[in-house]
Write a protein that holds these residues in place. Sequence first.
Motif, PDB file in Angstrom:
ATOM      1  N   PRO A  19       0.456 -10.374  15.635  1.00 63.44           N
ATOM      2  CA  PRO A  19       0.187  -8.984  16.007  1.00 63.44           C
ATOM      3  C   PRO A  19      -0.818  -8.203  15.257  1.00 63.44           C
ATOM      4  N   ASN A  20      -1.342  -7.233  15.672  1.00 59.42           N
ATOM      5  CA  ASN A  20      -2.224  -6.321  15.001  1.00 59.42           C
ATOM      6  C   ASN A  20      -1.310  -5.728  13.793  1.00 59.42           C
ATOM      7  N   GLY A  21      -2.014  -5.659  12.738  1.00 59.74           N
ATOM      8  CA  GLY A  21      -1.236  -5.229  11.571  1.00 59.74           C
ATOM      9  C   GLY A  21      -0.227  -5.941  10.809  1.00 59.74           C
ATOM     10  N   ALA A  22      -0.234  -7.255  11.302  1.00 58.19           N
ATOM     11  CA  ALA A  22       0.846  -8.324  10.836  1.00 58.19           C
ATOM     12  C   ALA A  22       0.297  -8.483   9.267  1.00 58.19           C
ATOM     13  N   GLY A  23      -0.631  -8.182   8.654  1.00 59.34           N
ATOM     14  CA  GLY A  23      -1.052  -8.512   7.434  1.00 59.34           C
ATOM     15  C   GLY A  23      -2.043  -9.926   7.269  1.00 59.34           C
ATOM     16  N   ARG A  24      -2.740  -9.987   8.050  1.00 60.72           N
ATOM     17  CA  ARG A  24      -3.548 -11.376   8.229  1.00 60.72           C
ATOM     18  C   ARG A  24      -4.940 -10.981   7.272  1.00 60.72           C
ATOM     19  N   SER A  25      -5.390  -9.797   7.656  1.00 57.55           N
ATOM     20  CA  SER A  25      -6.593  -9.581   6.569  1.00 57.55           C
ATOM     21  C   SER A  25      -6.326  -9.218   5.119  1.00 57.55           C
ATOM     22  N   THR A  26      -5.117  -8.664   4.905  1.00 58.51           N
ATOM     23  CA  THR A  26      -4.429  -8.269   3.451  1.00 58.51           C
ATOM     24  C   THR A  26      -4.430  -9.916   2.741  1.00 58.51           C
TER      25      THR A  26
ATOM     26  N   PHE B 139       0.725  -1.328   0.027  1.00 58.26           N
ATOM     27  CA  PHE B 139       0.156   0.062  -0.108  1.00 58.26           C
ATOM     28  C   PHE B 139       0.969   1.448  -0.097  1.00 58.26           C
TER      29      PHE B 139
ATOM     30  N   HIS C  23      -7.274 -14.162  17.181  1.00 61.15           N
ATOM     31  CA  HIS C  23      -6.602 -13.486  17.945  1.00 61.15           C
ATOM     32  C   HIS C  23      -6.315 -14.601  19.115  1.00 61.15           C
TER      33      HIS C  23
ATOM     34  N   ALA D 193       2.447  -4.727   3.151  1.00 60.23           N
ATOM     35  CA  ALA D 193       1.719  -5.507   4.096  1.00 60.23           C
ATOM     36  C   ALA D 193       1.742  -6.802   4.058  1.00 60.23           C
TER      37      ALA D 193
ATOM     38  N   LEU E 186       4.209   0.818   2.126  1.00 57.62           N
ATOM     39  CA  LEU E 186       4.067   0.089   3.288  1.00 57.62           C
ATOM     40  C   LEU E 186       3.806  -1.325   2.376  1.00 57.62           C
TER      41      LEU E 186
HETATM   42  N1  LIG Z   1      -6.087  -0.377   2.333  1.00 58.18           N
HETATM   43  C1  LIG Z   1      -5.089   0.154   2.944  1.00 58.18           C
HETATM   44  N2  LIG Z   1      -4.091   1.036   2.650  1.00 58.18           N
HETATM   45  C2  LIG Z   1      -3.141   1.130   3.146  1.00 58.18           C
HETATM   46  N3  LIG Z   1      -2.755   0.507   4.108  1.00 58.18           N
HETATM   47  C3  LIG Z   1      -3.185  -0.536   4.667  1.00 58.18           C
HETATM   48  C4  LIG Z   1      -4.551  -1.219   3.826  1.00 58.18           C
HETATM   49  N4  LIG Z   1      -5.107  -2.086   4.504  1.00 58.18           N
HETATM   50  C5  LIG Z   1      -4.020  -2.465   5.242  1.00 58.18           C
HETATM   51  N5  LIG Z   1      -3.100  -1.491   5.400  1.00 58.18           N
HETATM   52  C6  LIG Z   1      -1.791  -1.805   6.297  1.00 58.18           C
HETATM   53  O1  LIG Z   1      -1.369  -2.928   5.971  1.00 58.18           O
HETATM   54  C7  LIG Z   1      -0.891  -3.585   7.334  1.00 58.18           C
HETATM   55  C8  LIG Z   1      -1.166  -4.754   7.392  1.00 58.18           C
HETATM   56  O2  LIG Z   1      -2.686  -4.741   7.578  1.00 58.18           O
HETATM   57  P1  LIG Z   1      -3.919  -5.798   7.694  1.00 58.18           P
HETATM   58  O3  LIG Z   1      -5.059  -5.406   7.933  1.00 58.18           O
HETATM   59  O4  LIG Z   1      -3.542  -6.909   6.901  1.00 58.18           O
HETATM   60  O5  LIG Z   1      -3.424  -6.523   9.114  1.00 58.18           O
HETATM   61  P2  LIG Z   1      -4.009  -7.522  10.287  1.00 58.18           P
HETATM   62  O6  LIG Z   1      -3.069  -8.526  10.458  1.00 58.18           O
HETATM   63  O7  LIG Z   1      -5.143  -8.118   9.570  1.00 58.18           O
HETATM   64  O8  LIG Z   1      -4.334  -6.692  11.497  1.00 58.18           O
HETATM   65  P3  LIG Z   1      -5.420  -6.386  12.316  1.00 58.18           P
HETATM   66  O9  LIG Z   1      -6.749  -7.081  11.948  1.00 58.18           O
HETATM   67  O10 LIG Z   1      -5.050  -6.815  13.783  1.00 58.18           O
HETATM   68  O11 LIG Z   1      -5.772  -4.890  12.335  1.00 58.18           O
HETATM   69  C9  LIG Z   1      -1.245  -2.646   8.275  1.00 58.18           C
HETATM   70  O12 LIG Z   1      -0.012  -1.747   8.505  1.00 58.18           O
HETATM   71  C10 LIG Z   1      -2.298  -1.802   7.676  1.00 58.18           C
HETATM   72  O13 LIG Z   1      -2.384  -0.302   8.362  1.00 58.18           O
END
Ligand SMILES: Nc1ncnc2c1ncn2[C@@H]1O[C@H](COP(=O)(O)OP(=O)(O)OP(=O)(O)O)[C@@H](O)[C@H]1O
Length: 248
Positions: free
Chosen positions: A41-48, A17, A202, A22, A20
């Motif tokens: 951890p939070n922000g690790a990239g799971r949802s991505t 992104f 989590h 991800a 960044l």
């Molecule tokens: N659409 C987007 N635009 C910019 N940055 C993004 C976007 N989606 C995710 N990120 C960034 O990418 C990184 C990974 O995000 P992601 O949502 O995949 O993490 P996660 O492991 O699901 O965390 P959590 O669910 O705990 O928030 C984070 O730093 C997030 O801020």
Amino acid sequence: MRIHARLMSRDRVTRRFGALTALNDVTLDILPDEILGIAGPNGAGRSTLLNVCTGALAATSGRVLVGGRNVAGLRLHAFCRLGVARTFQIPQVFSSMSVRENVSTGARFRLVGKGGGGGAEAAADAALKATGLALQAGQPASTADLLTRKRIMLAAAIATRPQLLFMDEPLGGLNADEVAGFAGLIRRLQATLRITFVVLEHKIRALSQLSNRILILHFGAVLALDAPAKVLASERVIEISLGRRNLA
Ligand SMILES: Nc1ncnc2c1ncn2[C@@H]1O[C@H](COP(=O)(O)OP(=O)(O)OP(=O)(O)O)[C@@H](O)[C@H]1O
Ligand SMILES: [Mg+2]
């Protein structure tokens, strides 16, 4: 990143992104009939990772293969027809519909563009039964509690007849008894319907009891991928990724 056999395979997937990263050069095989737990951890990239695997986001580089087919550019209902489904962290339920109508919506989604709704109602019935919702089928979804909304969303996903089902934080917001019950349901569905599950969660203890393997993501990269007991025993995982408090 590679996803295996008749399921998914991804070749060195990266998603950026802007500046960044991800997801950073992730290679992963998702194996037929497993429950793969994904933590970090939070922000690790799971949802991505989930979004890239289910067609909501494109990879910046690398390939996602489902049953050997490169899925780049496919639309969401094409993923559905390939047998890939997902649930959401916050249950997505149509409040104006009954439980049954919600589940039927999932069944019909698979048929988008195919004309006719053959088999949709039977798929909905089977999904309602499999998730223990048959007796509540006629009730309005608007009055359903959190656990029931999660069941409805799971049933709607099951009704698309997936081979591979991604679940984003299915245990969030549930009490200990509900966690045990819902995890048990996921395990039973895996065993009876032979669906491969990928569970983002989590609650690492519950996840380790549910999963055949655990993947720990850290700054978008694979920190560990192994049997739950091995992952939980890893000092590196404890220190870097989870923190001792989360394992308590
Ligand atoms: N659409 C987007 N635009 C910019 N940055 C993004 C976007 N989606 C995710 N990120 C960034 O990418 C990184 C990974 O995000 P992601 O949502 O995949 O993490 P996660 O492991 O699901 O965390 P959590 O669910 O705990 O928030 C984070 O730093 C997030 O801020
Ligand atoms: Mg997330």
